[in-house]
Structure formats: C-alpha cells, structure tokens
Design an enzyme around this catalytic site. Sequence first.
Site, PDB file in Angstrom:
ATOM      1  N   ASP A 174      24.234  41.972  34.827  1.00 28.81           N
ATOM      2  CA  ASP A 174      24.929  42.439  33.616  1.00 28.81           C
ATOM      3  C   ASP A 174      25.046  41.291  32.606  1.00 28.81           C
ATOM      4  O   ASP A 174      26.057  41.132  31.914  1.00 28.81           O
ATOM      5  CB  ASP A 174      26.297  43.034  33.922  1.00 28.81           C
ATOM      6  CG  ASP A 174      26.791  43.946  32.788  1.00 28.81           C
ATOM      7  OD1 ASP A 174      26.072  44.092  31.781  1.00 28.81           O
ATOM      8  OD2 ASP A 174      27.888  44.503  32.921  1.00 28.81           O
ATOM      9  N   LEU A 183      19.215  41.879  26.496  1.00 26.84           N
ATOM     10  CA  LEU A 183      18.395  40.871  25.819  1.00 26.84           C
ATOM     11  C   LEU A 183      18.693  40.786  24.322  1.00 26.84           C
ATOM     12  O   LEU A 183      18.223  39.882  23.648  1.00 26.84           O
ATOM     13  CB  LEU A 183      16.900  41.143  26.053  1.00 26.84           C
ATOM     14  CG  LEU A 183      16.427  40.944  27.497  1.00 26.84           C
ATOM     15  CD1 LEU A 183      14.933  41.260  27.619  1.00 26.84           C
ATOM     16  CD2 LEU A 183      16.700  39.533  27.995  1.00 26.84           C
ATOM     17  N   HIS A 215      19.743  44.779  35.353  1.00 31.46           N
ATOM     18  CA  HIS A 215      20.777  45.052  34.341  1.00 31.46           C
ATOM     19  C   HIS A 215      20.994  43.818  33.470  1.00 31.46           C
ATOM     20  O   HIS A 215      21.821  42.955  33.768  1.00 31.46           O
ATOM     21  CB  HIS A 215      22.088  45.454  35.028  1.00 31.46           C
ATOM     22  CG  HIS A 215      23.056  46.102  34.093  1.00 31.46           C
ATOM     23  ND1 HIS A 215      23.747  47.244  34.419  1.00 31.46           N
ATOM     24  CD2 HIS A 215      23.444  45.776  32.837  1.00 31.46           C
ATOM     25  CE1 HIS A 215      24.531  47.591  33.406  1.00 31.46           C
ATOM     26  NE2 HIS A 215      24.373  46.705  32.432  1.00 31.46           N
ATOM     27  N   ASN A 270      21.397  48.947  24.394  1.00 31.25           N
ATOM     28  CA  ASN A 270      22.392  48.855  23.309  1.00 31.25           C
ATOM     29  C   ASN A 270      22.054  47.736  22.321  1.00 31.25           C
ATOM     30  O   ASN A 270      22.833  46.824  22.075  1.00 31.25           O
ATOM     31  CB  ASN A 270      23.810  48.693  23.870  1.00 31.25           C
ATOM     32  CG  ASN A 270      23.968  47.487  24.770  1.00 31.25           C
ATOM     33  OD1 ASN A 270      22.977  46.929  25.257  1.00 31.25           O
ATOM     34  ND2 ASN A 270      25.192  47.063  24.993  1.00 31.25           N
ATOM     35  N   HIS A 277      26.901  54.185  33.393  1.00 32.82           N
ATOM     36  CA  HIS A 277      28.022  53.272  33.131  1.00 32.82           C
ATOM     37  C   HIS A 277      29.267  54.128  33.296  1.00 32.82           C
ATOM     38  O   HIS A 277      29.578  54.956  32.444  1.00 32.82           O
ATOM     39  CB  HIS A 277      27.894  52.723  31.706  1.00 32.82           C
ATOM     40  CG  HIS A 277      29.119  52.028  31.187  1.00 32.82           C
ATOM     41  ND1 HIS A 277      29.116  50.706  30.808  1.00 32.82           N
ATOM     42  CD2 HIS A 277      30.386  52.460  30.964  1.00 32.82           C
ATOM     43  CE1 HIS A 277      30.318  50.359  30.380  1.00 32.82           C
ATOM     44  NE2 HIS A 277      31.106  51.411  30.452  1.00 32.82           N
TER      45      HIS A 277
END
Lengths: 424, 307
Positions: free
Chosen positions: A305, A63, A60, A94, A179
Amino acid sequence: MKLLLKGGRIIDPLRKIDKIADLLVDGGKVVRIETNIEDPGADIYDAGGMWIVPGLIDMHTHLREPGYEYKESIRTGCEAAVAGGFTAVACMPNTNPVNDTRSVTEYIIRQAALAGIARVYPVAAATRGSEGRVLSEFGDLKEAGAVAFSDDGKPVVDSAVMRYAMEYAASFGALVISHCEDATLSADGLMNEGRISTELGLKGIPSIAEDIPVARDIAIAEYTGTSVHIAHVSTAGAVRIIREAKKRGVRVTAETAPHYFSLSDEALREFDTNLKMNPPLRSTEDVAAMKEALRDGTIDVIATDHAPHSSIEKDVEFEYAANGIIGLETSLALSLNLVREGVLSPADLVRKMSSNPAAVLGVRGGTLGIGAEADITVIDPNRPWTVDVRIFRSKSRNSPFNGWKMEGKAVLTIVGGAIKYKEG
Amino acid sequence: MRWTKKDLLGMKDLSADEIRLILDTADSFMEVSTREIKKVPTLRGKTVVNLFFEASTRTRTSFEIAAKRLSADAVNISASASSVVKGETLIDTARNLEAMNPDIIVIRHSAAGSPHILARCVKQSIINAGDGAHEHPTQALLDMMTIRQKKGKIAGLKIAIIGDIAHSRVARSNIHGLNAMGAKVAVGGPATMMPREIERLGVTVHHNIADTIRGADIIMMLRVQIERKAICLFPSLREYAKFFCLDRDRIRNAKEDVIIMHPGPINRGVEISPEVADGPYSVILDQVANGVAVRMALLYLLAGGSS
C-alpha cells in the site's frame, strides 16, 4: 548476457525447492538450477549466505502518475520497487485522471516500458471516476492490460454496484479488489477508535467500519459464486470473517500491509502524520491477529500500500494530513521480522510476497521454473541497515520507519534477466 | 521545586508536584487581581502572542489580562483554522512568529496536536489553550485551583463530569489532572457521548445523572454543543434536558456540600438549570476569576520564574 548466481539458498515454494544451489540466467530466462554450475561465459554473482527467490510482487502500490508526479512517478516508483526487492508492482487507479479508461491504462504501461525498470500491472477503476455508480469498461481495460479492478482509496458504497462489479468482472475472468470501508462509520475519522483516540481526542475509525463491508463483499462473492480480493486488511474482525468464509470455500483472498503487523495505534501519541493512513494503525490485538492470519493462511498476500505524499500533504496538522505511507523500500525488511519471530517460514514469506500475489492477479512470476522469465530477487536475510528516507529512491519521504534498525535486505533485483538493482 | 518544562501542552504530561507548583504560584498571584493597581512588573519586556485559530472570548481575554497584569506585552492574533483556505501552513505561521522573537506563544486550534507541532518547530514556550477534543490544560488547572480553594484539597474527592465527554478537551484534561492529584472521577452521559475505552483513562462510567453524581463532592457540567446535534448524539435538546440537565432535584444525589462547576459558556436549561447555575452551589464565576491567576502563574513559570 549470462548471469550465474553461485551458492545461494534457492527458495521456490511452488516447486517445493529449498536448497543451496547455483542458478544460471541466459537470454532473460532461468535456464539451469543445479549444484556447481560452471559457465566461463557468465557473469558470476556470489550468493553465498543469500536467498534466491522468485521476484517479489507488490500487488498494491500507488505510483501517482498521471497527475501527482510531485509525489511519485512511474519511474521513481519502479526504482523504489527494485531497491526494495520487487520485480513487479500493481498500481492503483486513483491517479488524475483516474485510470478508468483504456487510454490511461495504456499510458501507464507505456511509461513503465520507457522506464524499463520493474514490471507494472495497472489496476483499473471498478467504477467510472471511482465514483461508485457506473462500471468502468472491464473488458476493454483488461484487453489494454489492466490486471484487476478496484476503487481503492474509495469504498464502493452501493452494494448493488459491488455485486454487479463482481459479476461483470467474473464474465471477463477479471478480479475485483475491494477497499473495505463503511464510509458512514469512518466519516471524519483520523485514527483507530480505541483507548488512544480517546486519549488524543481524535475522531476514531471503528474496526466495524472495515468488518462490515468485508462481510458484505464476502456475502456477495458467495451468493454470486464470484471471487473477491480484500485489500489492506487491518482488523481482527475482518480476519475472523475471512477465515470463516475460506473454510466454507468462498473464493476470497486477502492482503495486509507490513505496517499493520509492525505498528499499533500506540505509536500515535506524538501526532506524527507519518502514522496516519487508511485503514488506520489498529490495536495491539489487531496486530497479533494479522500475524496469526498470515501464519494460518487466512491472509494470502503481504502488499505495501505504498502511498507517497509530499511534505505539502504531511507537514500539517494531523487532522488535515493526507492518509498513507511509503512502503516499497521497507516492506521486505519488516516482513523478514516475521520469519525471525517464527510466524512465517522463509518459503511462506516467498508465498506471501511473490507466488500468491502472482496467482491472485493472474500474472507471470512467483516461481523459478526452468524456462521462466528470470524475475529474481536475491535477499541477504541478515544484512543490518538503518532506514534513512533521505536516500530512498521514492520521491516521497513519508515513512514512520525512518531511523529503524533493520535486518535483511534485497541485494540484487533481476527483471527479465537484467540486473535492475544491486546493493553496493 | 523548580519548573523545568519548555511548554505546557497537556495535563497528561504533568506530575502531581508540577500541578501543585502551578496551583501554589496561582494562589500567590490571586491577590494581584484584587489590588487597586492590578499590575506587577514581573514580566516587563516579555512578549506573549495569543494565537487563536478558533473563536474564544473567555480564554483569550483571560490570557490577555493575565499577561497585562504581569506587565508583559500581549499580542492577539485571530486566524482561520482551515489550512486549505488560509494558504499558509501552521508551521510557516509559527516560524514567522518565531522570527519576531516573542517569549511565549499561546495557541488554540480546532485540530488536536497543533500545539505539539508548534512546540517541535519553534524555540518559544508554547501554552495549549485548547486543541480540538484533546486537551485544555489551563481550564483543568483553574478547575483544580477552584476545587482546592473550596475544599482545601483534591486528593480523595469524588468529581462527577457530565456531558459530551467524547468531544470535550476539558474533560480529558481534568481526568488526567484529577487522577494525578488522587481524586476519583466519574463520567456520565448517554453512551453516544462516551468515547471508546474511556474507562481506561481511570474513570468510572455511568449513563444516568443520578449514578454519576452519587456521593460527589464536585459536579462539572459540560456544555452541550448544540451544533453537534446533527450527528445524532442525542435525539433532541428537549430529551437531553429531561434526562441530563442538572437541576435542584438531581443535586440531592450528591453530597450536601457539593459544588457545581462549568467551563462555560453555559446553555441555561439544557445541561444546567438557571437556578443551579446561579444558586449557592455554583462556583462558575470563581472559576473565571481563578483562570486569570492560573494563567499568570503559567506565564510566570514558563518565562523562567520560580516559586
């Protein structure tokens, strides 16, 4: 090129190995694991006192490329990854444009290959534009190299869409990562709802905003006989729901991030925007629940994350600050704290940070089998160091752990037999 | 004792001694406002910037008058709170102000914690004039000054605060300050207006007005923010008024010599009936008068004066 790692503690939970031995890499593969290997043609690395483990995998990561290269690029993200001991990362969709089409997935894979640092596994959007309405082209994306599907950062609000995503993914042998956030309950929320949000007058995000969609997605998985992976678990309630579902045989896996077992909302008293993230830092009871869930196997994976943001997003009023913290270069040290606290054995740690993410994503790695790709992390479990974000490989500096005294660090990161990071 | 803090960010940071010092200093400044020439030279040559990112009439005027009565130069800046449209960050605004070398910056902002950002990045003293739903320390101090004036003490008194506690910086600051001074605080209102774990700030929680004000020496009514109705804290103003409006009948549950306070602006007929707002128990206008004295005291102490 041959590389001989001498005298390290080799930990491979999948093959039930935990012993002091030498490991020889040749032609990009692991070729021998024995005590006292002699090979005059090999470069020798003295791994005495170190752990030699299958390369860590972060399932998770953000980048930020394409679209937000001022926060992170695929290259800098990969540099941060190998400095943190990760040989592979899965990157969330995203970006801008959102990774919902083959061309974006292929672009990411190509940029990662050009960088040639760590393995990069794109996670594609579950719905077009991550808007929660129309499924993205799972089949085509999977062919292009997407390893999972998620609208991470945005919850899939519509339960029917989530059901179809999970069913459709199953027909392609693909995984949906959820999510879990009930956006009606978390609306305008800035931190965990509880005593501290009450004191600070900041709009709270209640734990039930996570618990409810976790229960929903587990119900969908059970009803449809599909599987689901729950991203960044932060609440004791979600842990209870996942634990109970696993007991009944529902195919659910889950991850948490180091900040959710290292920090609670108590840390937020000074309005430090580097403590603002979604889900938010929870209560001390939730922190304890994360540790227990990691210990008893309810949570399978530790993921970072890693969410880079620049000072433009973070040096503002708490209310206006972006959510997220970087994690690639601190994750291992924070997770090693769990070994010292007796929450995890060294082998458990390797499971949570390598074997399990490999299994959940269905990617290679997670073990040190003879003949396997030599993705290897050498860890000095006792090396003291102090977090200094100024020298991080990541482009961004948004870490609440800056200045923390740590113990334990990746000292050598090998990807496909090549050294990609070596601690000086 | 001497004042040692650079900033006034919240009541949570103040000890009972510090609160007493502010209130004593404010008492001594009360008289200035009653003179024919309402001005003393105490802060001549000092500059006070009132940086208001949120609409305010009472508080901004009060700070401005306080500064002027002490002969300080007061500059008012009204800015838009939205960093998105404004184009300049709060930190940049603060650094620009700092470069002009004022002595004290008073800030009001809709985002909690904004005064703390300022305090960290500039050398000037910062006074929090209200930050989001977090704190409004000068309001709490003027409330406590009023209580002390009317009751002769604060310790041991029972104070009822009624209304939307969740969104009230006035309630939070008063809870911290009154607890530090040894008062007992009860809060009341529908559960939708009670922030989670509010009892852990050291208050008792009630959901009807009679229980909240039973035996109270002081009742503080909070403004119902009518614009918040959209998010379903209560079904209608009519129903709110029916169950939570402080009227003459309901006051009977409190002590006979109860006083009624309100930080203003009041919604007549919503949280407080006109006959109570204008009645003998009401000290609402004393609060406003004391506000000037409290702000004079703070400007004086932060500018380096001692009591």
